[in-house]
Design an enzyme around this catalytic site. Structure first.
Site, PDB file in Angstrom:
ATOM      1  N   ALA A   1      11.272  52.936   3.501  1.00  0.00           N
ATOM      2  CA  ALA A   1      11.171  53.499   4.848  1.00  0.00           C
ATOM      3  C   ALA A   1       9.695  53.666   5.183  1.00  0.00           C
ATOM      4  CB  ALA A   1      11.896  54.832   4.934  1.00  0.00           C
TER       5      ALA A   1
ATOM      6  N   ALA B   1       9.762  51.737  10.820  1.00  0.00           N
ATOM      7  CA  ALA B   1      11.014  51.053  10.531  1.00  0.00           C
ATOM      8  C   ALA B   1      11.458  51.352   9.106  1.00  0.00           C
ATOM      9  CB  ALA B   1      10.832  49.541  10.716  1.00  0.00           C
ATOM     10  N   GLN B   2      12.689  50.948   8.797  1.00  0.00           N
ATOM     11  CA  GLN B   2      13.175  51.018   7.423  1.00  0.00           C
ATOM     12  C   GLN B   2      13.699  49.639   7.033  1.00  0.00           C
ATOM     13  OE1 GLN B   2      15.853  54.273   8.111  1.00  0.00           O
ATOM     14  NE2 GLN B   2      17.658  52.958   8.240  1.00  0.00           N
TER      15      GLN B   2
ATOM     16  N   ASP C   1      -3.831  46.407   8.735  1.00  0.00           N
ATOM     17  CA  ASP C   1      -3.134  47.516   8.066  1.00  0.00           C
ATOM     18  C   ASP C   1      -2.761  47.147   6.630  1.00  0.00           C
ATOM     19  OD1 ASP C   1      -2.002  50.023   7.832  1.00  0.00           O
ATOM     20  OD2 ASP C   1      -0.073  49.426   8.681  1.00  0.00           O
TER      21      ASP C   1
ATOM     22  N   SER D   1       6.651  54.068   8.636  1.00  0.00           N
ATOM     23  CA  SER D   1       6.454  54.934   9.792  1.00  0.00           C
ATOM     24  C   SER D   1       7.214  54.448  11.016  1.00  0.00           C
ATOM     25  CB  SER D   1       4.962  55.021  10.115  1.00  0.00           C
ATOM     26  OG  SER D   1       4.429  53.721  10.325  1.00  0.00           O
TER      27      SER D   1
END
Length: 581
Positions: free
Chosen positions: A211, A215-216, A363, A213
């Site tokens: 999981a 989506a999972q 990122d 920030s």
């Protein structure tokens, strides 16, 4: 020394003032209401109760508002009802964020009030403020979720500038997210594909394997038997994005009013468009294919394949890949892999993006880089989460290449020149921010640059961030906007390098990639003279780096010999320690 005024006392004083004013106001309002009630009663008797009827109609109007709202809610479809509750919850997130932001600001302002900055009590109070602020940020990010967790994760990589209390506490946000109910996943699939995951896949695990920030991720098997990872966006994120951005803008305005030197709203303005793009999983799939094409000449990099038939703007289906996080030192060692090999490949891959392709993964935090054993029994890196990218303009990329080369070679004039090309006048501060290392100009104009930071260097960088905060803001504003996410990339890789124990000199590797970026660009031109000049510059640069290493090694050996013979003065002993570091 002036005695400190605690936040608790200040709060009590403010509360007493509010209480006195409120009591006075309420008493006055109460007397006014009694007087008005007497007049209404007299008027009612004179007019046969018509005033009471008017009061009754007022109650009906007040009751009709929530009833009308409920009736309106019942007329909405499923998506409309969800957006209705998002609006209600947005108010809760706004109040929570405003409350925590004010609490943090007032804590700093009043806990340090009247204390001398060089006193022990000031430092102790400041550490307490840092810890309380970090705890509140984590609480607010976890409770609000989504974008708030994303921004909190971005702060973790600034561990060489932010206080230790922040980075240690915010570390939990790297793997923190709210896991949603599986029925929510079914609802999203029905909206995007008109079917459920169970019908779209041969197997679909309701329990997410990860999981994040935004989506999972669920493990699944396609109808033709391929194992895949299905990334499902939280169903309300796209609807609440604008509201959360406005909340953060208001919060930054208020904090800027309380602390005038704190001016970060412009950063949010510049990044909100890029953050919005991260919610488009189709764009993320396209970014991953672009990245795969750029790095296809690096066999140790693997980008999971995208399955487009099972992908939408809120669902991304890609090849399933296993491995340990790039910062899992024990996991890497258990696989029999070398930390130095992992670190070199990590830095080389992202330097290739930074200095050659100009298409930069913005990122690359540890959860987005997996390590596994490749077909050659050496480390292979799996790059995940391609939602946040930055495309560098050619001129910006080439200036950055030349600047990095100039810093490593300690060429002051070229450092100034290429900083100016990037729009920055304060070249010295800019180079320290870029390299995330102190750059000392010693006597005689010689510039000192160390590959690995000592505790004193860490202390210097944190002090520099505090003492020159306004100058840093000017430098960041002067830069091309594309450089903001580039800084995030460089800083995150630096943070991973530190967690692996600095097994290699990342500056030299990045400098070699920088000169290759310039040479490759020139090599595309047809002129044989230009190609030969680029190759010659690359050869000279490599020889200079080797000479500097040899010179440093020879100097260290000489100083150690003097030290062993007892002939080294204190200044040389200190220099030996610096060279060894």
């Amino acid at each position: 020394m002036v005695c400190p005024v605690s936040l608790h006392r200040v709060t009590l004083r403010l509360w007493r003032s509010v209480y006195v004013v409120g009591r006075t106001t309420c008493n006055a309002a109460g007397r006014q209401w009694l007087t008005r009630n007497k007049r209404l009663s007299t008027s009612a008797r004179q007019h046969g109760g018509r005033t009471s009827a008017r009061i009754g109609w007022g109650k009906v109007v007040l009751l009709s508002v929530p009833l009308a709202g409920m009736a309106y809610y019942l007329t909405l479809d499923r998506v409309g009802q969800r957006r209705f509750w998002i609006t209600i919850n947005g108010s809760v997130r706004f109040i929570r964020s405003l409350y925590l932001g004010l609490l943090i600001s007032l804590d700093y302002k009043y806990s340090l009030l009247g204390l001398a900055e060089d006193s022990l009590e000031y430092r102790q109070q400041l550490q307490g403020c840092h810890q309380r602020a970090a705890d509140r940020i984590v609480y607010g990010a976890v409770m609000n979720g989504g974008l708030y967790i994303k921004l909190g994760q971005g702060l973790v990589s600034f561990n060489h500038i932010l206080p230790k209390e922040y980075t240690d506490t915010l570390q939990v946000l790297q793997d923190k997210a709210l896991v949603r109910r599986y029925k929510e996943v079914d609802t999203l699939f029905l909206e995007d594909f008109n079917t459920t995951p169970d019908n779209m896949f041969a197997e679909f695990d309701d329990e997410p394997i990860a999981a994040a920030s935004l989506a999972q991720v669920h493990r699944a098997v396609t109808l033709d038997g391929q194992e895949v990872a299905v990334k499902v966006q939280y169903i309300d994120l796209r609807d609440r994005f604008d509201g959360d951005i406005h909340t953060l803008e208001i919060l930054l305005d208020i904090i800027g009013w309380i602390h005038p030197s704190f001016g970060f709203k412009w950063v949010l303005q510049d990044l909100k468009g890029t953050l919005a793009e991260e919610l488009d999983f189709v764009l993320e799939g396209e970014n991953s294919e672009h990245c795969s094409e750029d790095l296809k000449h690096l066999p140790y990099i693997h980008i999971p394949k995208v399955f487009w038939d099972q992908t939408s703007k809120r669902v991304l289906t890609a090849e399933y890949a296993e491995g340990c996080k790039v910062t899992d030192v024990e996991g890497i060692r258990k696989m029999g892999l070398s930390l130095a090999d992992v670190d070199e490949k990590l830095i080389s891959a992202f330097s290739e993006q930074l200095f050659s392709s100009g298409f930069v993964h913005a990122d690359p935090h540890p959860g987005n880089v997996l390590v596994r054993r490749g077909s050659d029994d050496k480390a292979q890196l799996v790059l995940l989460d391609h939602g946040l990218y930055q495309k560098l303009e050619k001129n910006t990329r080439l200036s950055l290449c030349q600047l990095w080369k100039a810093v490593v070679l300690k060429d002051e004039e070229k450092m100034k020149g290429f900083s100016y090309q990037l729009g920055v006048k304060d070249w010295y501060l800019f180079c320290e921010i870029l390299m995330q290392r102190p750059i000392h100009i010693q006597s005689g104009g010689y510039m000192s640059f160390k590959a690995q930071m000592t505790p004193d260097d860490m202390k210097y960088m944190r002090k520099m961030a505090v003492d020159h905060f306004d100058r840093i803001m000017v430098v960041l504003k002067d830069l091309p906007r594309s450089m903001l996410l580039v800084f995030r990339n460089i800083n995150t890789i630096r943070s991973i390098n530190a967690q692996l124990g600095h097994p290699i000199d990342r500056y030299t590797i990045m400098a070699k990639c920088a000169i290759r970026g310039v040479s490759a660009d020139r090599g595309k031109q047809l002129s044989l003279v230009i190609r030969m000049k680029a190759a010659w510059e690359s050869l000279v640069f490599d020889c200079l780096l080797r000479y500097e290493r040899w010179h440093m090694w020879l100097m260290t050996c000489y100083l150690r010999l003097l030290q062993s013979l007892g002939m080294a003065p204190a200044e040389l002993l200190q220099l030996t320690e610096q060279l060894q570091s």
